[in-house]
Scaffold this motif. Structure first.
Motif, PDB file in Angstrom:
ATOM      1  N   LEU A 161       0.964  -1.079   0.012  1.00  0.00           N
ATOM      2  CA  LEU A 161       0.081  -0.023  -0.231  1.00  0.00           C
ATOM      3  C   LEU A 161       0.879   1.207   0.099  1.00  0.00           C
ATOM      4  O   LEU A 161       2.204   1.160   0.244  1.00  0.00           O
ATOM      5  N   ASP A 162       0.190   2.399  -0.305  1.00  0.00           N
ATOM      6  CA  ASP A 162       1.072   3.572  -0.419  1.00  0.00           C
ATOM      7  C   ASP A 162       0.148   4.505   0.709  1.00  0.00           C
ATOM      8  O   ASP A 162      -1.040   4.605   0.776  1.00  0.00           O
ATOM      9  N   ALA A 163       1.077   5.587   1.513  1.00  0.00           N
ATOM     10  CA  ALA A 163       0.455   6.222   2.280  1.00  0.00           C
ATOM     11  C   ALA A 163      -0.719   7.217   1.527  1.00  0.00           C
ATOM     12  O   ALA A 163      -1.468   7.821   2.432  1.00  0.00           O
ATOM     13  N   GLY A 164      -0.523   7.487   0.283  1.00  0.00           N
ATOM     14  CA  GLY A 164      -1.444   8.299  -0.321  1.00  0.00           C
ATOM     15  C   GLY A 164      -2.855   7.791  -0.188  1.00  0.00           C
ATOM     16  O   GLY A 164      -3.772   8.381  -0.575  1.00  0.00           O
ATOM     17  N   GLN A 165      -2.948   6.358  -0.146  1.00  0.00           N
ATOM     18  CA  GLN A 165      -4.201   5.717  -0.096  1.00  0.00           C
ATOM     19  C   GLN A 165      -4.929   5.934   1.375  1.00  0.00           C
ATOM     20  O   GLN A 165      -6.312   5.550   0.978  1.00  0.00           O
ATOM     21  N   LEU A 166      -4.203   6.335   2.332  1.00  0.00           N
ATOM     22  CA  LEU A 166      -4.953   6.570   3.559  1.00  0.00           C
ATOM     23  C   LEU A 166      -5.846   7.479   3.391  1.00  0.00           C
ATOM     24  O   LEU A 166      -5.578   8.876   2.922  1.00  0.00           O
ATOM     25  N   GLN A 167      -7.064   7.475   3.931  1.00  0.00           N
ATOM     26  CA  GLN A 167      -8.098   8.664   3.847  1.00  0.00           C
ATOM     27  C   GLN A 167      -8.291   9.298   5.083  1.00  0.00           C
ATOM     28  O   GLN A 167      -9.247  10.241   5.241  1.00  0.00           O
ATOM     29  N   CYS A 168      -7.517   9.033   6.319  1.00  0.00           N
ATOM     30  CA  CYS A 168      -7.395   9.685   7.416  1.00  0.00           C
ATOM     31  C   CYS A 168      -6.751  11.244   7.207  1.00  0.00           C
ATOM     32  O   CYS A 168      -5.952  11.427   6.076  1.00  0.00           O
ATOM     33  N   PRO A 169      -7.021  12.390   7.667  1.00  0.00           N
ATOM     34  CA  PRO A 169      -6.472  13.650   7.642  1.00  0.00           C
ATOM     35  C   PRO A 169      -5.024  13.744   7.842  1.00  0.00           C
ATOM     36  O   PRO A 169      -4.651  13.152   8.830  1.00  0.00           O
ATOM     37  N   PRO A 170      -4.429  14.594   7.119  1.00  0.00           N
ATOM     38  CA  PRO A 170      -2.733  14.761   7.555  1.00  0.00           C
ATOM     39  C   PRO A 170      -2.990  15.514   8.953  1.00  0.00           C
ATOM     40  O   PRO A 170      -3.905  16.336   9.375  1.00  0.00           O
ATOM     41  N   ASP A 171      -1.899  15.074   9.840  1.00  0.00           N
ATOM     42  CA  ASP A 171      -2.139  15.635  11.069  1.00  0.00           C
ATOM     43  C   ASP A 171      -0.717  15.680  11.623  1.00  0.00           C
ATOM     44  O   ASP A 171       0.210  15.160  11.258  1.00  0.00           O
ATOM     45  N   LEU A 172      -0.624  16.447  12.847  1.00  0.00           N
ATOM     46  CA  LEU A 172       0.614  16.430  13.934  1.00  0.00           C
ATOM     47  C   LEU A 172       0.685  15.226  14.707  1.00  0.00           C
ATOM     48  O   LEU A 172      -0.512  14.556  15.024  1.00  0.00           O
ATOM     49  N   PRO A 173       1.645  15.078  15.263  1.00  0.00           N
ATOM     50  CA  PRO A 173       1.577  13.785  16.363  1.00  0.00           C
ATOM     51  C   PRO A 173       0.533  14.411  17.574  1.00  0.00           C
ATOM     52  O   PRO A 173       0.521  15.578  17.904  1.00  0.00           O
ATOM     53  N   LEU A 174      -0.198  13.316  18.261  1.00  0.00           N
ATOM     54  CA  LEU A 174      -1.180  13.804  19.050  1.00  0.00           C
ATOM     55  C   LEU A 174      -0.539  14.064  20.356  1.00  0.00           C
ATOM     56  O   LEU A 174      -1.159  15.003  21.035  1.00  0.00           O
ATOM     57  N   ASP A 175       0.604  13.369  20.734  1.00  0.00           N
ATOM     58  CA  ASP A 175       1.458  13.969  22.071  1.00  0.00           C
ATOM     59  C   ASP A 175       1.902  15.209  21.607  1.00  0.00           C
ATOM     60  O   ASP A 175       2.741  15.439  20.711  1.00  0.00           O
ATOM     61  N   PRO A 176       1.849  16.098  22.593  1.00  0.00           N
ATOM     62  CA  PRO A 176       2.355  17.358  22.440  1.00  0.00           C
ATOM     63  C   PRO A 176       3.865  17.625  22.626  1.00  0.00           C
ATOM     64  O   PRO A 176       4.441  18.380  21.910  1.00  0.00           O
ATOM     65  N   VAL A 177       4.400  16.714  23.296  1.00  0.00           N
ATOM     66  CA  VAL A 177       5.927  16.530  23.354  1.00  0.00           C
ATOM     67  C   VAL A 177       6.422  16.223  22.096  1.00  0.00           C
ATOM     68  O   VAL A 177       7.395  16.854  21.642  1.00  0.00           O
ATOM     69  N   GLU A 178       5.682  15.021  21.568  1.00  0.00           N
ATOM     70  CA  GLU A 178       6.173  14.704  20.290  1.00  0.00           C
ATOM     71  C   GLU A 178       6.213  15.603  19.278  1.00  0.00           C
ATOM     72  O   GLU A 178       6.989  15.842  18.184  1.00  0.00           O
ATOM     73  N   TYR A 182       8.722  16.867  16.405  1.00  0.00           N
ATOM     74  CA  TYR A 182       8.409  16.749  15.415  1.00  0.00           C
ATOM     75  C   TYR A 182       8.481  18.076  14.248  1.00  0.00           C
ATOM     76  O   TYR A 182       9.146  17.966  13.348  1.00  0.00           O
ATOM     77  N   LEU A 183       7.740  19.100  14.736  1.00  0.00           N
ATOM     78  CA  LEU A 183       7.609  20.399  14.110  1.00  0.00           C
ATOM     79  C   LEU A 183       9.141  21.001  14.102  1.00  0.00           C
ATOM     80  O   LEU A 183       9.607  21.537  13.139  1.00  0.00           O
ATOM     81  N   ALA A 184       9.867  20.693  15.206  1.00  0.00           N
ATOM     82  CA  ALA A 184      11.579  21.443  15.200  1.00  0.00           C
ATOM     83  C   ALA A 184      12.319  20.794  14.271  1.00  0.00           C
ATOM     84  O   ALA A 184      13.229  21.374  13.464  1.00  0.00           O
ATOM     85  N   SER A 185      11.911  19.537  13.843  1.00  0.00           N
ATOM     86  CA  SER A 185      12.526  18.859  12.770  1.00  0.00           C
ATOM     87  C   SER A 185      12.425  19.382  11.165  1.00  0.00           C
ATOM     88  O   SER A 185      12.888  18.848  10.602  1.00  0.00           O
ATOM     89  N   GLY A 186      11.470  19.969  11.242  1.00  0.00           N
ATOM     90  CA  GLY A 186      10.853  20.569  10.003  1.00  0.00           C
ATOM     91  C   GLY A 186       9.884  19.713   9.252  1.00  0.00           C
ATOM     92  O   GLY A 186       9.541  20.058   8.126  1.00  0.00           O
ATOM     93  N   ALA A 187       9.260  18.866   9.939  1.00  0.00           N
ATOM     94  CA  ALA A 187       8.285  17.976   9.320  1.00  0.00           C
ATOM     95  C   ALA A 187       7.070  18.653   9.406  1.00  0.00           C
ATOM     96  O   ALA A 187       6.729  19.757  10.183  1.00  0.00           O
ATOM     97  N   VAL A 188       6.225  18.182   8.582  1.00  0.00           N
ATOM     98  CA  VAL A 188       4.577  18.838   8.632  1.00  0.00           C
ATOM     99  C   VAL A 188       3.555  17.764   8.622  1.00  0.00           C
ATOM    100  O   VAL A 188       3.877  16.662   8.656  1.00  0.00           O
ATOM    101  N   ARG A 189       2.434  18.278   8.739  1.00  0.00           N
ATOM    102  CA  ARG A 189       1.079  17.334   8.892  1.00  0.00           C
ATOM    103  C   ARG A 189       1.470  16.196   7.899  1.00  0.00           C
ATOM    104  O   ARG A 189       1.414  16.549   6.835  1.00  0.00           O
ATOM    105  N   ASP A 190       0.993  14.860   8.236  1.00  0.00           N
ATOM    106  CA  ASP A 190       1.098  14.022   7.405  1.00  0.00           C
ATOM    107  C   ASP A 190       0.205  12.969   7.718  1.00  0.00           C
ATOM    108  O   ASP A 190      -0.388  12.776   8.995  1.00  0.00           O
ATOM    109  N   ARG A 191      -0.626  12.209   7.003  1.00  0.00           N
ATOM    110  CA  ARG A 191      -1.447  11.172   7.275  1.00  0.00           C
ATOM    111  C   ARG A 191      -0.772   9.942   7.964  1.00  0.00           C
ATOM    112  O   ARG A 191      -1.770   9.597   9.026  1.00  0.00           O
TER     113      ARG A 191
END
Length: 379
Positions: A161-178, A182-191
Motif C-alpha cells: 500500500l501507499d500512504a497516499g491511499q490513507l483517507q485519514c486527514p494529515p495531522d501532527l503527532p497527538l502527543d504535545p511533547v512529540e 516533530y515540528l522542530a525537525s521541519g516535518a509537516v502534517r502527514d497522514r
C-alpha cells in the motif's frame, strides 16, 4: 478525538500538564440503572480494594431536574470551586449487571475512539491476519511517536500500500511533547502521523486482500464497515442507534455507555483465539502501541495485569478488568481535563488502586507556574 496545542485523548501527560482530546476532525438490553451505596470491591490480580470516598460538592447519583446530568468533576482553584464537568458513568459487576449508574447510561453516545477495539475485531473477522504490535496499532489512537510512525510505514509496505491511499486527514503527532520535536525537525502534517493511521492502514490492507474497494473503504455501506457495524452491535448487545463520521473520517457507531462497558467486558471474557480476545490480548501486551509513552491507557494496561482500556475524544473512556467488571463514562462537555480524575475514581470503585491510579487522577491547576488547585471527581 485545530490550531490549538495538540494533546492526547484524555488525562495528564507525565509532567501533570492538563491536556485535551485526541481523535478529532482536527479530534440486547441495556441494564437497568441503579446506584448502590457500597460499590463492589472484589479484587483481581494486580488490583486492590480501595477505601470509600466521601462525595464532594456537586456529587449526584442520578440525573437532576429537567434532565440535568450529575456533576462528575469540579474545578477547584485556590479553594474556590470555579467550574463543573457533568456527565454519565456506568459500572458493571463481574456478572455484567449494572452496579452503579450516574446520569444517562442508557442513552446513545458516540464512543469515538473507544470503538476502536471493535473496529479492529471487525478487521480480523474480515480475514486480515494481524498480531502483536500490528494488531495493537490497528486499535490505536497512537501518539505519533517515531515507533508508531515507523510501524505504520512498515505495515503499508508489507501490504503493498501507499500512504497516499490513507483517507485519514494529515495531522501532527497527538502527543504535545512529540509534536514539538516533530515540528522542530521541519516535518509537516502527514497522514501517517495522524493518530488513527494504524486503523486506516489495517482497513486498507484487508480491503486489498478481499478485493474490496480501497477507494470507498470509509463508506458506511462498504462491506468492511457493514461487518464492523455488526461487530459493534454484537459486542454491545444492542442495536447501533446512529451512524456518524469520526474525526478521522471513518464511520462512527453510536451505542449506550452501558453497551460500551458491556462490549469491553465481552472482549476480556471472549474465548482465546477469537477475534475479540486477540484484540484485547494484543492491546494489553503492547499498550504503548495503543496510545504512547505518556498516555494513561498505556500506564494502566502496563501496570494493572489484565486490564483493557481505551479512551476516546470528547472525554469518553471504557475499561474492563479480566474478571468481567467494567466501566464506561462520558464527560458531557467533552472536557478531557476532567477525564483523568473521573477515570481514577471509577477505577477506585472497581477496586483498582495504587500509584498508577494516583498518577492518572492527578490534574493540577497552575497559577503563576505553581500548583494552586485541582480538578477532582465528585462521586
Amino acid at each position: 478525538m485545530s490550531a490549538a496545542p495538540r494533546q492526547p485523548e484524555g488525562s495528564p501527560i507525565s509532567d501533570g500538564s492538563p491536556i485535551s482530546d485526541g481523535t478529532r476532525g482536527v479530534p440486547g438490553e441495556p441494564g437497568a440503572p441503579g446506584a448502590p451505596s457500597t460499590p463492589r470491591t472484589a479484587r483481581t490480580p494486580g488490583t486492590a480494594s480501595g477505601p470509600e470516598r466521601t462525595p464532594r460538592s456537586g456529587a449526584s447519583g442520578a440525573t437532576g431536574t429537567s434532565g440535568t446530568l450529575p456533576v462528575l468533576a469540579e474545578v477547584v482553584r485556590s479553594g474556590f470551586v470555579e467550574g463543573h464537568h457533568r456527565g454519565s458513568l456506568v459500572v458493571l459487576a463481574a456478572d455484567g449487571t449494572v452496579e452503579l449508574a450516574l446520569g444517562e447510561v442508557t442513552a446513545p453516545v458516540f464512543p469515538r475512539s473507544s470503538n476502536k477495539p471493535m473496529q479492529a475485531a471487525g478487521i480480523l473477522r474480515a480475514g486480515l491476519d494481524l498480531a502483536g504490535e500490528r494488531l495493537a496499532l490497528a486499535a490505536a489512537s497512537h501518539s505519533g511517536e517515531i515507533f508508531h510512525r515507523d510501524l505504520v510505514q512498515k505495515m503499508l509496505v508489507e501490504h503493498e500500500l501507499d500512504a497516499g491511499q490513507l483517507q485519514c486527514p494529515p495531522d501532527l503527532p497527538l502527543d504535545p511533547v512529540e509534536a514539538e520535536t516533530y515540528l522542530a525537525s521541519g516535518a509537516v502534517r502527514d497522514r501517517v502521523t495522524m493518530n488513527c493511521s494504524g486503523k486506516h492502514t489495517a482497513m486498507l490492507a484487508v480491503c486489498a486482500q478481499r478485493g474490496w474497494s480501497t477507494e470507498s473503504y470509509l463508506d458506511p455501506g462498504h462491506p468492511l464497515q457493514q461487518l464492523i457495524h455488526s461487530v459493534v452491535e454484537e459486542a454491545a448487545g444492542e442495536p447501533v442507534a446512529a451512524v456518524g463520521t469520526d474525526g478521522c473520517g471513518a464511520p462512527l457507531m453510536a451505542i449506550t455507555l452501558t453497551g460500551l462497558a458491556r462490549a469491553f467486558r465481552s472482549f476480556v471474557l471472549a474465548a482465546p483465539g477469537s477475534a475479540e480476545r486477540r484484540v484485547a490480548d494484543a492491546m494489553r501486551a503492547h499498550p504503548e502501541y495503543v496510545a504512547g509513552t505518556r498516555r494513561p491507557d498505556t500506564w494502566l494496561m502496563r501496570e494493572v495485569p489484565g486490564v483493557l482500556s481505551k479512551m476516546g475524544a470528547e472525554a469518553v473512556q471504557a475499561v474492563a478488568l479480566p474478571d468481567g467488571r467494567a466501566l464506561a463514562f462520558k464527560i458531557d462537555d467533552g472536557g478531557t481535563r476532567a477525564l483523568g480524575p473521573v477515570l481514577a475514581r471509577g477505577l477506585d470503585l472497581l477496586g483498582v488502586t495504587g500509584p498508577v491510579v494516583t498518577r492518572i487522577g492527578a490534574a493540577p491547576l497552575l497559577g503563576g507556574g505553581r500548583e494552586v488547585g485541582e480538578i477532582r471527581a465528585t462521586f
